[in-house]
Design an enzyme around this catalytic site. Structure first.
Site, PDB file in Angstrom:
ATOM      1  N   TYR A 206     -23.976  45.840 -10.690  1.00 44.73           N
ATOM      2  CA  TYR A 206     -22.896  46.416 -11.586  1.00 44.73           C
ATOM      3  C   TYR A 206     -23.960  46.464 -12.424  1.00 44.73           C
ATOM      4  O   TYR A 206     -24.215  45.021 -12.903  1.00 44.73           O
ATOM      5  CB  TYR A 206     -21.716  45.144 -11.597  1.00 44.73           C
ATOM      6  CG  TYR A 206     -21.362  45.159 -12.844  1.00 44.73           C
ATOM      7  CD1 TYR A 206     -21.169  45.931 -13.296  1.00 44.73           C
ATOM      8  CD2 TYR A 206     -20.130  43.712 -12.805  1.00 44.73           C
ATOM      9  CE1 TYR A 206     -19.573  46.102 -14.386  1.00 44.73           C
ATOM     10  CE2 TYR A 206     -19.081  44.059 -14.015  1.00 44.73           C
ATOM     11  CZ  TYR A 206     -18.758  44.770 -14.274  1.00 44.73           C
ATOM     12  OH  TYR A 206     -17.704  45.141 -15.350  1.00 44.73           O
ATOM     13  N   LYS A 234     -22.143  50.298  -9.649  1.00 45.52           N
ATOM     14  CA  LYS A 234     -20.858  50.674 -10.901  1.00 45.52           C
ATOM     15  C   LYS A 234     -21.538  50.225 -11.891  1.00 45.52           C
ATOM     16  O   LYS A 234     -22.029  49.810 -12.462  1.00 45.52           O
ATOM     17  CB  LYS A 234     -19.924  49.075 -10.678  1.00 45.52           C
ATOM     18  CG  LYS A 234     -18.678  49.241 -11.705  1.00 45.52           C
ATOM     19  CD  LYS A 234     -18.026  47.730 -11.254  1.00 45.52           C
ATOM     20  CE  LYS A 234     -16.781  47.936 -12.720  1.00 45.52           C
ATOM     21  NZ  LYS A 234     -15.797  46.543 -12.820  1.00 45.52           N
TER      22      LYS A 234
END
Length: 377
Positions: A206, A234
């Protein structure tokens, strides 16, 4: 009106200052081992084990028989993943009945995965025992119907290792790992950190520099993309970065709801890890599954803008409370949006159509006194 229970964990109403209010208890520090270094561990009387493991030869605590074991490709194919909200009872504990309803709504709305205990789910306000319990609960109740991705990242490599071991042991399908925040590290340190957690199981990295204070450089992601358990990223930096990765065959989920349509259909992203899908899962599924749809994207942009008018998850918490699907309880330091913003949300719901939103109750503007803010839980 939601009233706080007169217990040792009192709810605090909006606008009322608690003198000397205590901060939330610190998160439980996790370590690889609570025992002395394994290299000095004695087996039998006065003898060292021939199989003694030094700290340099640390073995991940993993099992090939883990419940709900899934392939990395099974994670890479997910197009709509919801970063799910964690609802609370008036004393600040988890409201599992409301949580279960939220997960069922996601399943029925077409979401393929959920992030448990992420930023949206307020994992940073949980102790690690709460965190792992919620991951385990989600797996036990819903793991055969939706992919459960546990946020087991940390700015401490030690905590990230231990939390990931526990998360996979209770059956999560994949882990979400942010880069170490606040105490930022070097490029070599980033690779070393992720090198420690990637062996545990399928992993999504992320990148959200606005929260961590550090952008994960493309060189780091490209180096990590060769790892078998690397599912993808992400990515919150924007379309150019998304295209940089997708051109190299790296799986990307947009981390920005207001960019996810174009990221998906113009820049090659696989899908989105979404906040907005907590509210309108069916519409977000259409946005990710049914091809370019500029009209639907335009219709949803005011909602997305409203949700992020203050740092996430403040807007989402306020919205779900006004839709009547969770109690209006906030763990501090979060507090609801202003009355003006709460009124604006009702207009947005009416414009999009109440039938497209979660829950069955009429949307309404909550008063300040309806909200309960919890400092001790």
């Amino acid at each position: 009106m939601m009233a706080a229970q007169p217990t040792a964990n009192p709810g605090v109403r909006l606008g009322w200052k608690a003198p000397g209010a205590l901060a939330s208890p610190p998160r439980l520090a996790l370590s690889r081992s609570a025992a002395a270094p394994l290299a000095s561990h004695r087996v039998g009387r006065g003898k060292f084990s021939a199989a003694a493991i030094t700290t340099d030869d640390y073995l991940p605590m993993r099992s090939t028989e883990v419940k709900n074991r899934t392939s990395v490709d099974g994670i890479k194919s997910l197009r709509l993943i919801t970063a799910v909200k964690t609802p609370y009872l008036p004393d600040g504990r988890f409201d599992l009945e409301a949580y279960d309803s939220l997960i069922n709504t996601q399943i029925n709305g077409g979401a393929e995965g959920v992030i448990v205990g992420g930023t949206t789910g307020e994992g940073h306000l949980m102790s690690w025992d709460e965190h792992i319990m919620l991951i385990g609960h989600t797996v036990n109740c819903f793991g055969t119907n939706i992919k459960v991705i546990g946020n087991t990242g940390s700015n401490s490599t030690r905590e990230a290792i231990h939390a990931s071991e526990q998360g996979f042991a209770v059956g999560m399908h994949a882990a979400l790992h942010v880069n170490p925040y606040y105490g930022k590290t070097s490029t070599a340190g980033l690779i070393s950190h992720f090198d420690e957690v990637l062996p545990m199981g399928p992993t999504i990295i992320y990148n959200v520099p606005s929260r961590t204070g550090q952008d994960i450089p493309p060189a780091v992601i490209e180096a990590l993309s060769t790892y078998p358990n690397m599912a993808g990223v992400k990515e919150c930096v924007g379309h150019e970065r998304v295209k940089c990765y997708t051109d190299k065959g790296i799986t990307i989920w947009s981390g920005n709801d207001d960019e996810c349509h174009d990221s998906r259909w113009k820049y090659g992203a696989t899908g989105v890890i979404s906040v907005t899908s907590n509210l309108v899962p069916g519409l977000m599924r259409s946005l990710m599954f049914e091809g370019e749809n500029a009209a639907l994207n335009e219709k949803l942009l005011p909602l997305m803008k409203w949700l992020f008018s203050e740092p996430n998850p403040i807007g989402l918490n306020t919205a779900l409370a006004q839709l009547g699907v969770v109690r209006p309880v906030f763990r501090r330091p979060y507090a609801p949006l202003s009355l003006e913003k709460r009124t604006e949300f009702v207009r947005i719901v009416e414009a999009i159509g109440r039938e497209n939103f979660v829950g069955q109750k009429e949307v309404r503007v909550l008063d300040d006194d309806d909200f309960v803010l919890i400092s001790r839980y």
